[in-house]
Design an enzyme around this catalytic site. Structure first.
Site, mmCIF file in Angstrom:
data_model
loop_
_atom_site.group_PDB
_atom_site.id
_atom_site.type_symbol
_atom_site.label_atom_id
_atom_site.label_comp_id
_atom_site.label_asym_id
_atom_site.label_seq_id
_atom_site.Cartn_x
_atom_site.Cartn_y
_atom_site.Cartn_z
ATOM 1 C CG ASP A 86 11.128 98.247 -45.278
ATOM 2 O OD1 ASP A 86 11.846 97.419 -45.848
ATOM 3 O OD2 ASP A 86 11.520 99.393 -44.972
ATOM 4 N NE ARG A 94 8.764 100.255 -42.363
ATOM 5 C CZ ARG A 94 9.570 99.817 -41.419
ATOM 6 N NH1 ARG A 94 9.131 99.676 -40.181
ATOM 7 N NH2 ARG A 94 10.823 99.503 -41.689
ATOM 8 C CG HIS A 198 18.428 97.972 -37.515
ATOM 9 N ND1 HIS A 198 18.074 96.696 -37.891
ATOM 10 C CD2 HIS A 198 17.696 98.813 -38.286
ATOM 11 C CE1 HIS A 198 17.163 96.765 -38.845
ATOM 12 N NE2 HIS A 198 16.917 98.036 -39.107
ATOM 13 C CG ASP A 270 19.171 97.362 -45.060
ATOM 14 O OD1 ASP A 270 18.257 98.204 -44.968
ATOM 15 O OD2 ASP A 270 19.162 96.287 -44.440
#
Length: 548
Positions: A86, A94, A198, A270
């Site tokens: 990502d 990252r 999340h 995902d």
């Protein structure tokens, strides 16, 4: 490797277990082969891996690790390894050291420039090639609808479907010209959700015709631009499937994304460890449901034993006839097509970082948005005797997370200005007022940094009280949002307000230059602020310089 690999031969030589393993993209802990990656590749043989910040110790270390992983995996399986990351820019990146990170999508939205979006995509892709990464899980093409949205925010280009579509398409073309595989996300769009997937399952409760005319548009544009892959979100769209989230729904994957929108590329899930899924299904069940729905690769970002048991569960489901071999073969072919495409990603020896850093600064300058100002206050003239900075701890924590080397107060102090910084946690926002007022007694200016303040009522009240005090005492006050620009809705009476959209090193430097009149702000709002400012608003002064 290019020219030597035959996907059909590889498939014909695979066992059922090996074919199913190819449909998994897995994360690992550690930053060395011996710290989990070798075991993962050797025992699970996934089709791909995903890189997180925890896997990055330095640019040299990451490059060597991934070169070793590529070689080890090809000798082991006879197929190329997909390596994803990502690297959106802004909040989600990252790799940060020795890398032109670029501000996030909302900053790009504030430039209104498809040219900039294209070159940012190309620059990110060119840099990723140096690490031998072949997939970027970007761009984010969700439309920001809910201004308190906890998961998208500045990751979105804005609130206009056409602007988001246009900039998303440009970035995809930039990735394509850098040879990097791009993955548009998060279908069908979660910018209108109020819950972070999340944590739990968000629900889009809008008429289907609204979703089709708003959320779908950027994905239709992405498909027309030839995007390689799409990532569905863990969001429930009750008008299409009232039982399963998009990521696990055959109605959404096969019926809508493939059927209605005509997408023929790869579909990547995902992370199945996210609360929206893990609160309702076991990892094994979720993996099975994702593949049954029509997704081609299952993403599990950590948990080696859970990854192993998920692969085993799917193998068992195929053997029992609960998942057809034909369904597995369809996805395997798409994964092999991605791997064939990945062979075109040629590792770069020396990325031209300097030109990317120049582009990064250009984007920052063209995005930073001046929304309200007093000419006597901004830009700062001369050298103030003292500036007091008020900032929530959650912004300071971005420094600790590697977004920048210094706080903004330290950046300003490095220009020879006396600065006092006050940091506070949200729970004691109502108690920091007294300390702040004491510091303001000998300050010429106070700068308040905010980030998504509409979710923090105590902090919003603190800002309002400081505005009242500053107005009474004749102290200049500047409010600066480092997230979405909606923050001004909590304190519309403020006289000076800028939107930064980001907090990384290059944007910090640009903000300080704008503050002292060395750089003119050029951005325009990529969102409308209810009752205050329309999308496209931004003050671009004819003259903006420090005359002190």
């Amino acid at each position: 490797m290019k020219g030597k690999w035959n996907p059909s031969r590889s498939i014909s030589n695979m066992t059922l277990e090996e074919r199913i393993s190819q449909l998994f993209m897995l994360g690992f802990d550690g930053n060395k082969m011996e710290e989990g990656l070798k075991e993962l590749l050797e025992e699970l043989k996934p089709g791909g891996i995903i890189i997180f910040s925890r896997n990055v110790a330095s640019d040299k270390q990451l490059r060597e690790l991934l070169a070793e992983a590529h070689e080890f995996y090809f000798k082991l399986t006879g197929t190329p390894l997909l390596i994803s990351i990502d690297q959106e820019g802004g909040l989600v990146a990252r790799i940060r050291k020795n890398f032109a990170v670029f501000p996030g999508n909302m900053a790009l939205g504030a430039t209104y420039s498809t040219e900039k979006a294209y070159f940012v995509g190309k620059a990110i892709g060119e840099q990723l090639k140096w690490f031998r990464i072949n997939i970027n899980l970007a761009p984010v093409i969700d439309i920001i609808v809910d201004k308190t949205n906890p998961s998208i925010g500045v990751r979105s280009f804005g609130d206009d479907p056409y602007l988001v579509s246009k900039l998303g398409r440009a970035m995809i073309l930039g990735f394509k010209d850098s040879e990097i595989i791009s993955v548009a996300k998060h279908f069908p769009g979660i910018g209108a959700a109020s819950i972070d997937p999340h944590m739990d399952l968000p629900v889009l409760e809008f008429p289907l015709k609204v979703i089709r005319s708003r959320e779908f548009l950027p994905f239709i544009e992405a498909i027309e631009a030839g995007v390689d892959a799409i990532m569905p979100s863990h969001v429930l769209v009750s008008e299409i499937d009232e039982d399963l989230p998009a990521s696990l729904s055959k109605k959404m994957i096969e019926g809508t994304l493939r059927g209605e929108l005509g997408f023929k590329g790869a579909i990547l899930s995902d992370d199945l460890l996210m609360g929206a899924v893990s609160n309702r299904y076991s990892l094994e069940e979720a993996s099975f449901l994702a593949l049954t729905a029509g997704e081609d690769m299952v993403l599990i970002c950590r948990d080696f034993e859970g990854q192993r048991s998920s692969i085993d569960f799917v193998v068992s489901a195929v053997k029992k006839g609960n998942l057809s071999k034909e369904r597995v073969f369809e996805s395997l072919q798409r994964v092999m097509n991605l791997k064939l495409r990945a062979l075109h990603v040629k590792p770069m020896d020396n990325p031209k970082l300097e030109q990317f850093f120049v582009l990064e600064r250009e984007v920052c300058k063209e995005s930073l948005t001046l929304i309200k100002f007093e000419e006597k206050c901004l830009p700062i003239r001369g050298i103030p005797s003292k500036i007091t900075i008020i900032c929530p701890e959650r912004i300071k924590k971005l420094v600790n997370a590697g977004f920048s080397s210094l706080t903004l107060g330290e950046k300003i102090a490095s220009r020879g200005i006396k600065v006092k910084e006050i940091f506070f946690e949200e729970e004691r926002a109502d108690k920091v007022l007294k300390e702040a007022i004491e510091e303001l007694s000998d300050s010429e200016m106070v700068i308040i940094f905010t980030r998504e303040i509409l979710r923090y009522p105590k902090e919003a009240n603190l800002v309002r009280e400081l505005i009242k005090f500053s107005n009474r005492k004749g102290i200049y006050l500047v409010a600066v949002s480092v997230g979405t620009p909606f923050d001004i809705e909590a304190f519309p009476e403020v006289k000076n307000y800028l939107a930064m959209y980001d907090y990384h090193e290059a944007m910090q430097e640009t903000f300080v230059d704008v503050l002292f009149g060395r750089v003119k702000p050029e951005g325009k709002l990529p969102v409308s602020i209810q009752g205050l400012f329309q999308r496209g608003f931004g003050i671009i002064p004819e003259v903006w310089k420090n005359e002190g």
